[in-house]
Design an enzyme around this catalytic site. Structure first.
Site, short mmCIF file in Angstrom:
data_model
loop_
_atom_site.label_atom_id
_atom_site.label_comp_id
_atom_site.label_asym_id
_atom_site.label_seq_id
_atom_site.Cartn_x
_atom_site.Cartn_y
_atom_site.Cartn_z
NE ARG A 1 -2.87 0.46 3.40
CZ ARG A 1 -2.30 1.01 4.50
NH1 ARG A 1 -1.89 2.25 4.48
NH2 ARG A 1 -2.18 0.31 5.61
CG ASP B 1 -10.27 13.24 -15.89
OD1 ASP B 1 -9.58 12.61 -16.72
OD2 ASP B 1 -11.22 12.72 -15.29
N1 LCS Z 1 -12.51 10.44 -15.51
C1 LCS Z 1 -13.05 10.26 -16.73
C2 LCS Z 1 -12.90 11.32 -17.76
C3 LCS Z 1 -13.74 9.08 -17.02
O1 LCS Z 1 -14.24 8.93 -18.24
C4 LCS Z 1 -13.87 8.09 -16.01
C5 LCS Z 1 -14.61 6.83 -16.26
C6 LCS Z 1 -13.31 8.33 -14.76
C7 LCS Z 1 -12.62 9.51 -14.54
C8 LCS Z 1 -13.40 7.31 -13.64
O2 LCS Z 1 -12.55 6.26 -13.93
P1 LCS Z 1 -12.74 4.74 -13.38
O3 LCS Z 1 -12.92 4.84 -11.91
O4 LCS Z 1 -13.93 4.18 -14.06
O5 LCS Z 1 -11.46 4.08 -13.76
N2 LCS Z 1 -15.42 6.89 -17.40
C9 LCS Z 1 -16.25 5.99 -17.83
C10 LCS Z 1 -17.07 6.17 -18.95
O6 LCS Z 1 -17.20 7.22 -19.60
N3 LCS Z 1 -17.72 5.06 -19.19
O7 LCS Z 1 -17.48 4.10 -18.23
C11 LCS Z 1 -16.50 4.63 -17.31
#
Ligand code: LCS
Length: 403
Positions: free
Chosen positions: A59, A184
């Site tokens: 961790r 992001d």
């Molecule tokens: N940021 C963006 C821009 C994302 O598209 C997503 C997930 C996340 C953060 C979160 O990431 P995760 O925890 O799923 O790894 N986006 C998704 C989407 O547009 N469709 O399914 C998941």
């Protein structure tokens, strides 16, 4: 080998993060262990005190995870990175590290649904208030800043509207007001956009998407620019516990080797598909930063090396037409997520952005009929043929509605 910092991006994708390991493997070994033996009691104490370098407990750090983290930090042009168990764990780590009760966050409306929900629920419960803005309108961002603003958080291109925010302009606002800009960068990956070059303070990713690229890992990462921030964030991540594991880190690191190649194909095919959709009679609006008609086309050309692999579009026949199309394509798989080698199709209002609620969706420009594509690396002619098959069925729906 040459110094990795002096090489081109494609070379960095293949070589970054890899160290010398026992027996000389060319690929980092998977240290699938939860804990590490100390040589003596004094050695253990020295490691905990930070007087000696080494590993204690996964961790807190692990060589396989660190190899992947160093690779992402190198590709983004940051100082160090923190591997997280998911993109949402990365988002949470950033807000937990940067905010406290009474603070204000400015967040773009075009954000991944659960990011908006996190701010509106857990962070709100902790006394952090959020102002949502259209981040493609820089004046709106400027006007939202108040004395309590601690973080400006943007996704560009935004999910799923693909609106573009001016990273350099917003970084200037953030810094003039003593706040931090978090970007992001999931939709672009460092192959197409380097937010640090435009003044961002923190970059994060859902590595589940393009960085890994093979739809077989859930992971996230936070990249920071200096050692002090790194130490602070590491402490927070260690307490929250949302770390990635060695095997998933290995897979992401392996995926990164082909990142530059994959992104080229994603962009090239998505461009052709966007043009095809734009000329199709059943489609009313295509949102894609590579089309000259995109409202922030010039800005996209300034800060992005390519348009990316995501396309959102509206059908004249609305949601029912979209449903029929989604049910009749075969290569485009009906699934959420994005950024993998396989093409996907989904409906944001009932899937990825359902948790936001209708009103917040409408404010973010996510109409109920919007369909989102993640264009994979299959042959583009096959993909267009598949969309054609789906769109033929859309015409059936329109006729049925008219009767
Ligand atoms: N940021 C963006 C821009 C994302 O598209 C997503 C997930 C996340 C953060 C979160 O990431 P995760 O925890 O799923 O790894 N986006 C998704 C989407 O547009 N469709 O399914 C998941």
């Amino acid at each position: 080998m040459e110094n990795i910092e002096d090489t081109y991006f494609e070379t960095k994708c293949v070589h970054s993060g890899i160290k010398d390991y026992e027996y000389g493997p060319v690929v980092p070994p998977i240290y699938q262990t939860s804990t590490f033996k100390f040589k003596s009691a004094a050695h253990g104490a020295a490691l905990f005190a930070g007087e000696e370098k080494g590993y204690i407990y996964t961790r807190m750090g692990n060589p396989t995870i660190e190899a992947m983290e160093d690779s992402v930090a190198e590709l983004e042009g940051g100082h160090k990175a923190l591997g997280c168990g998911s993109g949402m764990a990365a988002v949470h780590t950033v807000f937990a590290a940067l905010t406290q009760t009474g603070d204000n966050v400015i967040c773009c409306r075009a954000a991944y649904g659960p990011t908006t929900t996190l701010l509106n629920s857990i962070m709100k419960r902790y006394g952090v208030e959020t102002t949502f803005v259209d981040a493609s309108n820089i004046e709106e961002v400027q006007n939202a800043v108040n004395g309590r603003t601690r973080v400006i958080y943007i996704e560009t291109p935004g999910n799923p509207t693909l609106s573009i925010a001016d990273i350099e302009g917003i970084a200037a606002i953030a810094h003039k007001n003593g706040t931090m800009l978090v970007v992001d960068n999931t939709f672009m990956s460092p192959a197409l956009q380097k937010p640090f070059e435009f003044g961002a303070d923190i970059v994060l990713h859902s590595m589940t998407k393009f960085l890994n690229g093979h739809a077989d890992v859930i992971g996230g990462v936070v990249v920071v620019k200096d050692e002090e921030t790194y130490r602070e964030f590491r402490k927070v991540l260690n307490q929250i516990g949302g770390v990635i594991d060695p095997f998933n880190s290995f897979l992401v690191h392996r995926g990164i080797k082909t990142l530059a190649l994959r992104m080229e194909r994603h962009c090239e095919s998505a461009m052709k598909i966007a043009e095809y959709l734009e000329s199709h009679q059943a489609v009313s609006n295509v949102m894609f930063p590579g089309l000259p008609g995109h409202p922030q086309y010039r800005l996209a050309r300034k800060q992005q090396k390519g348009p990316g692999g995501l396309i959102s579009f509206k059908l004249k026949g609305g949601y029912r037409a979209g449903q029929n199309m989604m049910n009749n394509v075969k290569l485009f798989q009906l699934a959420v997520s994005l950024g993998g080698v396989e093409s996907l199709i989904q409906h944001p209002a009932s899937m990825t952005h359902a948790s936001m609620g209708r009103e917040a969706r409408s404010d973010a420009g996510i109409c109920e009929g919007l369909v989102r594509l993640s264009v994979g690396i299959e042959n583009v002619n096959d993909l267009i043929h598949d969309l054609e098959r789906g769109l033929e069925k859309v015409d059936d729906v329109r006729e049925a509605v008219m009767i």
